[in-house]
Design an enzyme around this catalytic site. Structure first.
Site, PDB file in Angstrom:
ATOM      1  N   LEU A  35       0.595   3.919   1.249  1.00  0.00           N
ATOM      2  CA  LEU A  35       0.564   4.627   2.529  1.00  0.00           C
ATOM      3  C   LEU A  35       1.677   4.132   3.456  1.00  0.00           C
ATOM      4  CD1 LEU A  35      -1.330   6.867   3.296  1.00  0.00           C
ATOM      5  CD2 LEU A  35      -2.751   5.219   4.469  1.00  0.00           C
ATOM      6  N   SER A  36       2.253   2.980   3.135  1.00  0.00           N
ATOM      7  CA  SER A  36       3.284   2.391   3.981  1.00  0.00           C
ATOM      8  C   SER A  36       4.693   2.741   3.496  1.00  0.00           C
ATOM      9  CB  SER A  36       3.135   0.864   3.988  1.00  0.00           C
ATOM     10  OG  SER A  36       4.281   0.266   4.550  1.00  0.00           O
ATOM     11  N   PRO A  37       5.466   3.453   4.320  1.00  0.00           N
ATOM     12  CA  PRO A  37       6.839   3.756   3.914  1.00  0.00           C
ATOM     13  C   PRO A  37       7.711   2.497   3.875  1.00  0.00           C
ATOM     14  CG  PRO A  37       6.478   4.448   6.181  1.00  0.00           C
ATOM     15  CD  PRO A  37       5.149   4.007   5.643  1.00  0.00           C
TER      16      PRO A  37
ATOM     17  N   ASP B 189       0.876  -1.161   0.000  1.00  0.00           N
ATOM     18  CA  ASP B 189       0.000   0.000   0.000  1.00  0.00           C
ATOM     19  C   ASP B 189       0.919   1.218   0.000  1.00  0.00           C
ATOM     20  OD1 ASP B 189      -1.630   2.217   0.894  1.00  0.00           O
ATOM     21  OD2 ASP B 189      -3.050   0.790   1.742  1.00  0.00           O
TER      22      ASP B 189
END
Length: 190
Positions: free
Chosen positions: A15-17, A13
């Site tokens: 949104l995940s670093p 995703d």
């Protein structure tokens, strides 16, 4: 002739670093490591809900560690990372549902563009502190990645269709099932 490449699925995703770091390393070394990398856009919120986990940023000690860890790992892997200024709004309020549906549509219709569009969405949120939730932001990312305006607009129109919604849900459920067996969202097939 060398050994047959092994298939490796990366459930991610934007949104995940941490997903971005793994993505970049796997994309860089897939030929050297002789892997067939399959990118699988997934909704991290669905994985969090299924596993009962809370985002690390909601836990004070993990949040403090996360900020430093991401900075150091980004330098090490040479990925230009910086936290969004309004981190909680970006992560908890806006989220990535539209972006991940868009990537699901890209994967279904133009899989050859998935790596570039995914990278551009990560760059927007984790490098340039730009939006990834609004339609014009998603279109800008797709176009910057090399997709035509017509292609990107067509895919954006598909993100609310049952076909795209169901595919993202199926992929997220598959990631959860792999996690039950292995504890990882990265899965190497025999």
């Amino acid at each position: 002739m060398g050994p047959v490449p092994r298939t490796l699925e990366l459930f991610y995703d934007v949104l995940s670093p941490y997903s971005w770091l793994g993505f970049e390393v796997l994309c860089r070394y897939k030929n050297i490591w002789n892997i067939n990398l399959q990118l699988r856009p997934t909704l991290i919120a669905g994985i969090m809900k299924d596993s009962g986990n809370k985002p690390p940023a909601l836990l004070p000690r993990k949040a403090q560690y996360l900020r430093n860890d991401i900075r150091l790992l980004g330098q090490h892997v040479q990925v230009p990372m910086q936290f969004p200024k309004d981190f909680f709004s970006v992560i908890l309020e806006k989220g990535s549902l539209s972006a991940m549906r868009f990537l699901t549509a890209v994967n279904m219709e133009h899989p050859e563009m998935l790596e570039k569009v995914s990278r551009e969405l990560w760059m927007r949120v984790w490098s340039r502190d730009e939006d990834i939730s609004e339609p014009q932001s998603i279109l800008a990312a797709a176009e910057k990645a090399g997709m035509s305006t017509e292609q990107a607009q067509g895919l954006l129109e598909e993100i609310s269709t049952p076909k795209v919604k169901n595919k993202l849900k199926e992929t997220t459920e598959a990631a959860c099932k792999y996690g039950e067996r292995s504890g990882w969202a990265l899965y190497l097939q025999p």
